[in-house]
Write an enzyme that holds these catalytic residues in place. Sequence first.
Site, PDB file in Angstrom:
ATOM      1  CB  SER A 192      -0.894   0.015   1.240  1.00 42.28           C
ATOM      2  OG  SER A 192      -1.691  -1.141   1.256  1.00 42.28           O
ATOM      3  N   GLY A 193       0.286   2.347  -0.432  1.00 36.64           N
ATOM      4  CA  GLY A 193       1.037   3.605  -0.492  1.00 36.64           C
ATOM      5  C   GLY A 193       1.343   3.969  -1.938  1.00 36.64           C
ATOM      6  CE  LYS A 223       5.095  -1.851   4.858  1.00 36.68           C
ATOM      7  NZ  LYS A 223       4.760  -0.769   3.895  1.00 36.68           N
ATOM      8  N   GLY A 224       3.708   2.121   7.774  1.00 43.99           N
ATOM      9  CA  GLY A 224       2.452   2.514   8.406  1.00 43.99           C
ATOM     10  C   GLY A 224       2.134   3.987   8.271  1.00 43.99           C
ATOM     11  CD  GLU A 248       1.511  -1.575   4.425  1.00 44.68           C
ATOM     12  OE1 GLU A 248       1.247  -0.816   3.493  1.00 44.68           O
ATOM     13  OE2 GLU A 248       2.141  -1.210   5.431  1.00 44.68           O
ATOM     14  CE  LYS A 278       9.326   7.358   1.572  1.00 44.30           C
ATOM     15  NZ  LYS A 278       8.562   6.412   0.812  1.00 44.30           N
TER      16      LYS A 278
HETATM   17  C1  5RP Z   1       1.486   2.264   4.340  1.00 45.71           C
HETATM   18  C2  5RP Z   1       2.958   2.098   4.190  1.00 45.71           C
HETATM   19  C3  5RP Z   1       3.591   2.635   2.968  1.00 45.71           C
HETATM   20  O1  5RP Z   1       4.258   1.604   2.327  1.00 45.71           O
HETATM   21  C4  5RP Z   1       4.556   3.696   3.370  1.00 45.71           C
HETATM   22  O2  5RP Z   1       3.843   4.698   4.076  1.00 45.71           O
HETATM   23  C5  5RP Z   1       5.260   4.299   2.171  1.00 45.71           C
HETATM   24  O3  5RP Z   1       4.339   5.002   1.384  1.00 45.71           O
HETATM   25  P1  5RP Z   1       4.794   5.815   0.099  1.00 45.71           P
HETATM   26  O4  5RP Z   1       5.245   4.809  -0.907  1.00 45.71           O
HETATM   27  O5  5RP Z   1       3.551   6.549  -0.323  1.00 45.71           O
HETATM   28  O6  5RP Z   1       5.891   6.748   0.519  1.00 45.71           O
HETATM   29  O7  5RP Z   1       3.624   1.559   5.027  1.00 45.71           O
HETATM   30  O8  5RP Z   1       1.055   1.743   5.565  1.00 45.71           O
END
Ligand code: 5RP
Length: 232
Positions: A27-28, A95-96, A104, A122
């Site tokens: 997700s994300g 994460k989260g 996840e 990141k």
């Molecule tokens: C969601 C997550 C996502 O993987 C994390 O927040 C990264 O998101 P993005 O790819 O939009 O930076 O852990 O619960």
Amino acid sequence: MSDRQKTHAAAAALDYIEDGMTIGLGSGSTAEIFVRLLAERVQDGLSIKGVPTSEQTADLARELGVPLVDVDHVDHIAVTVDGADEVDGRFQLIKGGGGRHLREKIIAQASDLMVVIVDEGKLVDTLGKFPLPVEVDTFGFSIAAKQIFDGLRSAGVKQPDVHLRRKGDGLAPFITDGGNYILDCACEAIPDARAVDQALKAIPGVVEHGLFINLARVVIVGEDNQARVMEL
Ligand code: 5RP
């Protein structure tokens, strides 16, 4: 963060996908790019099934024609591809950020391989600048919040700051796909992720936290012109 970097990372993750696999779909925004690229392969004839880690990812996959399978009808997940908010040199993750870390983590832990796709921003030396999300039961969440504060202190976090996550309007609490709250814990630095994991797991009402330890085996870092693949 850079969509270009995210796209390089997501595209490189396709190398881990083979015909016939069941795949955990993270997700994300980075995972979303992966799902879009995967959908193109499916249109070209790739046969896979996806297990989504959020309602949002499930909706997107359905819209793009990626076949899905119910998590309770899966006996084997070959690969999960997911994003992260922070990644350290030992492939430990926070994460989260999107509040989906419970599902996840369930899917990642059930998979043979977790592939993490991130942009360069990141990567960190020490986890903790990104506030650690902790999913908690709504019942007695303020009691859990106090115990989380104490648990983080006992696990070596100097000045934790624990806040209930709210929706965009800033008023109503954010509710997870599982119907729980999220407590975001600003830590600045997490010196010992394992100690935090143990401390949080011991608190009644904590459903799951966003530290992923010993789960990621591949981290793909999207750069401006290419992807850098790191394997443990
Ligand atoms: C969601 C997550 C996502 O993987 C994390 O927040 C990264 O998101 P993005 O790819 O939009 O930076 O852990 O619960």
